[in-house]
Design a protein around this motif. Sequence first.
Motif, PDB file in Angstrom:
ATOM      1  N   LEU A  32      15.791 -17.492  97.463  1.00  0.00           N
ATOM      2  CA  LEU A  32      14.474 -16.880  97.559  1.00  0.00           C
ATOM      3  C   LEU A  32      13.175 -17.893  97.879  1.00  0.00           C
ATOM      4  CD1 LEU A  32      16.138 -14.355  96.271  1.00  0.00           C
ATOM      5  CD2 LEU A  32      14.093 -13.497  95.641  1.00  0.00           C
ATOM      6  N   THR A  33      12.243 -17.275  98.546  1.00  0.00           N
ATOM      7  CA  THR A  33      10.889 -18.288  98.806  1.00  0.00           C
ATOM      8  C   THR A  33      10.149 -18.178  97.639  1.00  0.00           C
ATOM      9  OG1 THR A  33       9.857 -16.695 100.189  1.00  0.00           O
ATOM     10  CG2 THR A  33      11.350 -18.142 101.390  1.00  0.00           C
ATOM     11  N   LYS A  34       9.123 -18.977  97.452  1.00  0.00           N
ATOM     12  CA  LYS A  34       8.219 -18.696  96.325  1.00  0.00           C
ATOM     13  C   LYS A  34       7.534 -17.399  96.571  1.00  0.00           C
ATOM     14  CE  LYS A  34       4.291 -21.012  94.001  1.00  0.00           C
ATOM     15  NZ  LYS A  34       3.585 -19.728  93.869  1.00  0.00           N
ATOM     16  N   GLU A  35       7.074 -17.266  97.699  1.00  0.00           N
ATOM     17  CA  GLU A  35       6.382 -15.997  98.114  1.00  0.00           C
ATOM     18  C   GLU A  35       7.214 -14.691  97.606  1.00  0.00           C
ATOM     19  OE1 GLU A  35       6.643 -18.533 100.023  1.00  0.00           O
ATOM     20  OE2 GLU A  35       4.566 -19.148 100.171  1.00  0.00           O
ATOM     21  N   GLU A  36       8.674 -14.709  98.005  1.00  0.00           N
ATOM     22  CA  GLU A  36       9.527 -13.751  97.642  1.00  0.00           C
ATOM     23  C   GLU A  36       9.730 -13.426  96.026  1.00  0.00           C
ATOM     24  OE1 GLU A  36      12.114 -14.004 101.646  1.00  0.00           O
ATOM     25  OE2 GLU A  36      12.760 -14.742  99.930  1.00  0.00           O
ATOM     26  N   LEU A  37       9.699 -14.775  95.567  1.00  0.00           N
ATOM     27  CA  LEU A  37       9.951 -14.784  93.963  1.00  0.00           C
ATOM     28  C   LEU A  37       8.571 -14.161  93.184  1.00  0.00           C
ATOM     29  CD1 LEU A  37      11.415 -18.264  93.305  1.00  0.00           C
ATOM     30  CD2 LEU A  37      12.444 -16.129  92.875  1.00  0.00           C
TER      31      LEU A  37
END
Length: 269
Positions: A83-88
């Motif tokens: 997952l990307t940081k934004e998704e996390l």
Amino acid sequence: MSFPRSSVIALALSFWLLAIAAGAQLSYEGSSSIGTALLPELATAFTASSGIAFGEIRATSSNQGFVAARDGKAVLGGLSRLLTKEELDSGLTNRPIGYDALVVYVNGQNPVASLTLGQVKDIFAGTVTNWQAVGGPDLPIVTLVRQGDEGGVMGQFREVVMEGAPLATPAFAFPTHQENIEYVASNPAAITFAALAGDRGLTRVVAIDGILPSLETLSLGQYPLGRPFTLVYRDDPKNADLAKFLDFVFSREGQAIVRKYVLPVLSFD
């Protein structure tokens, strides 16, 4: 006009099953590596053991799966990448259910048994165009990639293998990874990349830096192209079916199904 009693019963049963599916509180959209075979088998086994219906399963891409779960278009999203940081930071819960590998497939007649990450990059960047340059026969290399940039496989390949370098235009690009693999099985000069879950014994998997993907090398972090199979969802206390399905996925039976495709996160041995 009258209808045979058996026909009426069969028709009523069909409508009843459709009604159950329509009212199901479980649905999936996301990675085709998860959604094509693994998730359907989990859903079927869950329904058989619990009597709880699983609704629509849409095998699309990791990106689409995250958006579907975030926007409430699916209860479960599937990602076959980190997952990307934004998704996390999105507020969705994420739980890996197993670990897969991105692998390179060649024809069974191709004598090349191992490639370095750099050689794979050069092949798909178009810098290396003949198998002889990497220890193979004097044949032009025929590259295949899946059409489009969507999906965890392509995202991981661009990030880890290509390191931001552009892919050269492939010789062929079929709509699915499986079609690419099937073509590789028919052409001794062909090469493609896809998920380990796509291995059907039609082709041969090439070692990367001398290491083949296996349960052992993935669990120890030795294979350089491992990746998680992750489910994302919103915690919903009102959706008891979701909690029951997740309990099943992480049960002995559920993880045994996961083991058929990838390395499970839990071992009951």
